[in-house]
Write a protein that holds these residues in place. Structure first.
Motif: not given
Length: 458
Positions: A166-167, A169-171, A174, A407-408, A411-412
């Motif tokens: 997740v950290e 592959e944020k894009e 998204a 985490t989501f 990060a998001l």
């Protein structure tokens, strides 16, 4: 759109149930290395299901342990909002096997309930989202939003690979809103949106006394018994009222907002329901709190297993050299799992009985999560539940943990709507897990209704 899609769901319902059965036949036990290939086979099955549902891009993504499954349909365009749907395809171990009325990976329908490991947690609820999207595409040929799926195979072992993914592959991930269906409703016929989850800190305790098991007649009374030492240590963790005695354990716990206190109080204590569900005559727990408050808003320290010494038939007069325990803490906002690990380890060091050495091993950990419910996604979910279940939704917290949710969130930074369709009584993590097919049917319709309401931006 909504009415036509719901009609399509009803027409194809029996086929969806058969596909769910096929999904449930796969023994995707992430904690058991013997099922490593079964977990991988399940990821491949999901890839095929998502491709069949109409996703444009579907990937099985390797990790250090079990693969992730990612899918996307982005043809709504760059100006359209994006819905990210998370679920997990791994399941808990099935022991004790002798308590299952039917084999855990041979799905069986009895009294309107589908019995199998993973039926409620989380294969049934995950597949519902896939089928809802598939129905919308088959009826309309398009979606009002872009959609992404991220389905993991390690949730039941604490999602060790997902945080880093997740950290990094944020894009890729998204989105404007994240939807998760891995939580229970309040009760039969009473839907709930979960606004908070407890975190988790899991620990293994290993006690070593003598260099090997000894004859209890020759050495009894002269050396420490590892089991006695363990029992003495474990007894120090809680007082007779269940309050945890680890120094600093309750430090920093955030008070509930007044509005949430009022909402919780309006739901009632839940004490009688808890007694009926668990089969006990009286409840036990931290004084001054109802069963709902204890399970939703207070932390815990629970023993999950204690073992050591002779356990066969009859008697064997030995002094065990080793003893072991597994424990988990459920944590609430204001607590951090690393801090709790350190405090428990300090408690163990201070309370180690003479004559033994104690080592610990940290396992699953996850931070607690609490969400504001002001975003329109929550209102759309509440209205969708009301449309299908004909009752007002309850806003609840959940005593369990979904570590990746925090985490989501970090990060998001998007609204996370936990809209579940299971029931607390469905034996997830226990023998005879099942899923009420009435909620499978209504859940499919609720998901479609959510999409329709979320599309109404005004």
């Amino acid at each position: 759109m909504k009415e036509a899609v719901i009609a399509h769901l009803r027409e194809n319902r029996d086929q969806y149930v058969e596909e769910l059965k096929d999904f449930l036949k796969l023994p995707s036990i992430s904690a058991d290395s013997a099922h490593h290939e079964d977990v991988r086979e399940t990821a491949v099955w999901l890839k095929a299901a998502l491709t069949s549902a109409g996703m444009d891009k579907v990937e099985v993504i390797e990790t250090d342990k079990h693969p992730l499954v990612y899918a996307e349909w982005l043809r709504a365009g760059e100006e359209a909002e994006t819905i990210l749907i998370y679920g997990h395809y791994d399941v808990q171990p099935v022991d004790p096997l002798d308590l299952w009325e039917t084999p855990p990976f041979e799905p069986s329908i009895r009294d309107g309930k589908l019995y199998a490991r993973g039926a409620s947690d989380d294969k049934g609820q995950t597949l519902m989202h896939i089928k809802a999207v598939q129905a919308m595409l088959e009826v309309e040929g398009k979606l009002p939003f872009n959609v992404k799926f991220l389905i993991e195979g390690e949730e039941e072992i604490g999602s060790p690979s997902l945080d880093a993914f997740v950290e990094s592959e944020k894009e890729k991930l998204a989105a404007d809103v994240l939807i998760i269906s891995d939580t229970p409703m309040l009760s039969a016929g009473r839907p709930a949106i979960c606004t908070g989850l407890r975190g988790i800190a899991a620990l293994q305790i290993d006690v070593r006394g003598t260099k090997g098991d000894l004859h209890s007649g020759l050495y009894g009374g002269a050396v420490q018994n590892a089991l006695h030492a363990l029992v003495q240590l474990l007894a120090s963790f809680r007082d007779e009222q269940g309050r945890i005695q680890v120094a600093g354990f309750y430090d920093g716990i955030e008070a509930l907002p007044e509005a949430e206190k009022d909402s919780l109080a309006a739901l009632g204590s839940g004490d009688e329901e808890m007694k009926e569900e668990t089969g006990v005559r009286e409840l036990f727990g931290e004084a001054g709190y109802t069963s709902r408050e204890r399970t939703w808003t207070r932390p815990t320290l629970e023993l999950n297993g204690v073992y050591g010494g002779f356990q066969g038939e009859g008697v064997k007069t030995v002094i065990p050299a080793t003893a072991h325990a597994k424990l988990t803490c459920r944590l609430v906002p204001g607590q951090d799992p690393t801090d709790i690990f350190e405090k428990i380890e300090a408690h163990i060091a201070a309370h180690t009985p003479p004559g033994v050495t104690i080592t610990t091993e940290r396992h699953d950990s996850g931070k607690p999560f609490a969400a504001p419910v002001t975003d329109r996604a929550f209102q759309a979910a509440a209205q969708a539940y009301a449309d299908v279940y004909n009752t007002e939704v309850a806003y609840t917290r959940m005593g369990g943990s979904i570590p990746v949710v925090e985490t989501f969130d970090a990060a998001l930074g998007v609204p996370i709507v936990l809209m579940g369709f299971g029931l607390p009584s469905e034996n997830f993590h226990a023998p005879n897990e099942h899923f009420h097919l009435d909620n499978f049917d209504k859940g499919l319709e609720t998901i479609v209704a959510f999409w329709a309401h979320y599309a109404q931006k005004g």
